[in-house]
Design a protein around this motif. Structure first.
Motif: not given
Length: 346
Positions: A31-32, A36-37, A40, A81, A296
């Protein structure tokens, strides 16, 4: 790029491609470090293509029923996500035949010496290289084909995958040179963020991995809030309080990992986290991190559970994504065949 170093991708449309193996639970690290990227990037005006690379998964044996479940679960994780199938192309690799076709063509461009240098081959095969599948040895060529099939110009990856993007650049350059064309771009690795490489909760020197035998080493996207909090409370640390500066994290891999995770979840820098918690012990920091992680991850977990109640809808999304992906890939594949001298008469 300077005038002396023109951008080799200037003629190509900006396009992102990245993939994740559906070989088990997606983790906080996925995820991180990736999801998540990916989300974005949807807002940056770049075409985004995200793939569940099930052909890569079978380089080691997979139970067929488990692979089907894991592929759908990974798709649910992407969507939960924040990947929007209306704004990104989301599909599983095996539904677009061009991946396997271009992989063979790239096998004939790549050199054995390049493959032998791949660190992940050495790590995964180890002393049992003679018993490993040919697919495991050749899969960096398939990964190159995954990227080149879409003329992708940017590839979000973790540090451990950067070598494969460099190989893709080598293969693209050799193809262009051998056939005297400027057909394939030179894709760039995109590595960003405070926690692009999230480490194990049991050993801060090892990457958080869905294949680690210890479930306590990772936070899964499918974990309940109680499970998340428990894993963070039991994460390995040292007896010293958190330092007030980044230099104080030197030699403290577990402490650095938890600070990086907090920073990434909170949208802060590690230095800002230490500015808030420097001098505090883990008895205060771990509960704060657990609360933040649950806040989160709980909505993602709930949405995944909802999506998994309707596997037919997940399949529909993946099928539609495969059609969109194939519409981009097929002309590029056909042109590759033409460049290489294949007769195409149907």
């Amino acid at each position: 790029m300077t005038d002396a170093q023109p951008n080799p991708n200037a003629k190509f449309k900006r396009r992102i491609f990245s993939g994740i193996q559906p070989s088990g639970n997606l983790t906080l690290g996925n995820y991180l470090g990736a999801l998540r990227r990916f989300v974005e990037k949807q807002d940056e005006g770049i075409e985004t293509i995200y793939c569940l690379v099930d052909l890569h998964a079978i380089t080691v044996w997979q139970d067929p029923d488990a692979l089907r479940h894991q592929t759908r679960e990974a798709a649910a994780g992407f969507i939960a996500a924040g990947i929007d199938p209306e704004r990104s192309i989301l599909f599983n690799q095996s539904q677009v035949g061009g991946h396997a076709e271009l992989a063979w063509l790239m096998n004939c461009v790549a050199r054995m010496g390049w493959m032998n240098r791949m660190t992940q081959w050495k790590d995964k095969a180890g002393k049992n290289a003679e018993k490993a599948s040919l697919g495991l040895f050749a899969y960096p060529s398939l990964m190159a084909a995954d990227i080149l099939l879409y003329h992708a110009t940017e590839v979000p990856v973790g540090e451990d995958q950067k070598q494969h993007v460099e190989l893709t650049r080598d293969i693209a350059a050799k193809f262009n040179h051998d056939y005297k064309v400027d057909f394939f771009p030179q894709p760039d690795s995109v590595i960003e963020g405070a926690a692009t490489r999230v480490m194990s909760l049991r050993d801060g020197t090892k990457k958080m991995s869905k294949s680690d035998p210890s479930d306590a080493s990772r936070i899964n996207l499918t974990d309940s809030p109680d499970a998340i909090a428990k894993k963070i409370r039991k994460a390995v640390t040292d007896p010293e309080p958190l330092p007030e500066t980044l230099e104080g994290l030197e030699g403290r891999a577990e402490a650095r990992n938890l600070v990086n995770i907090y920073a990434a979840l909170a949208g802060k820098t590690p230095a800002e986290v230490l500015g808030e918690y420097g001098g505090e012990g883990f008895g205060k920091f771990k509960p704060a991190l657990a609360d933040l992680a649950v806040s989160v991850m709980e909505p993602i977990n709930a949405e995944m559970n909802r999506l998994m109640q309707d596997p037919a809808e997940i399949d529909r999304i993946l099928g539609r994504g495969a059609e969109q992906a194939d519409a981009i890939a097929r002309p590029i594949l056909e042109k590759t065949y033409e460049i290489m001298g294949m007769v195409r008469s149907r």
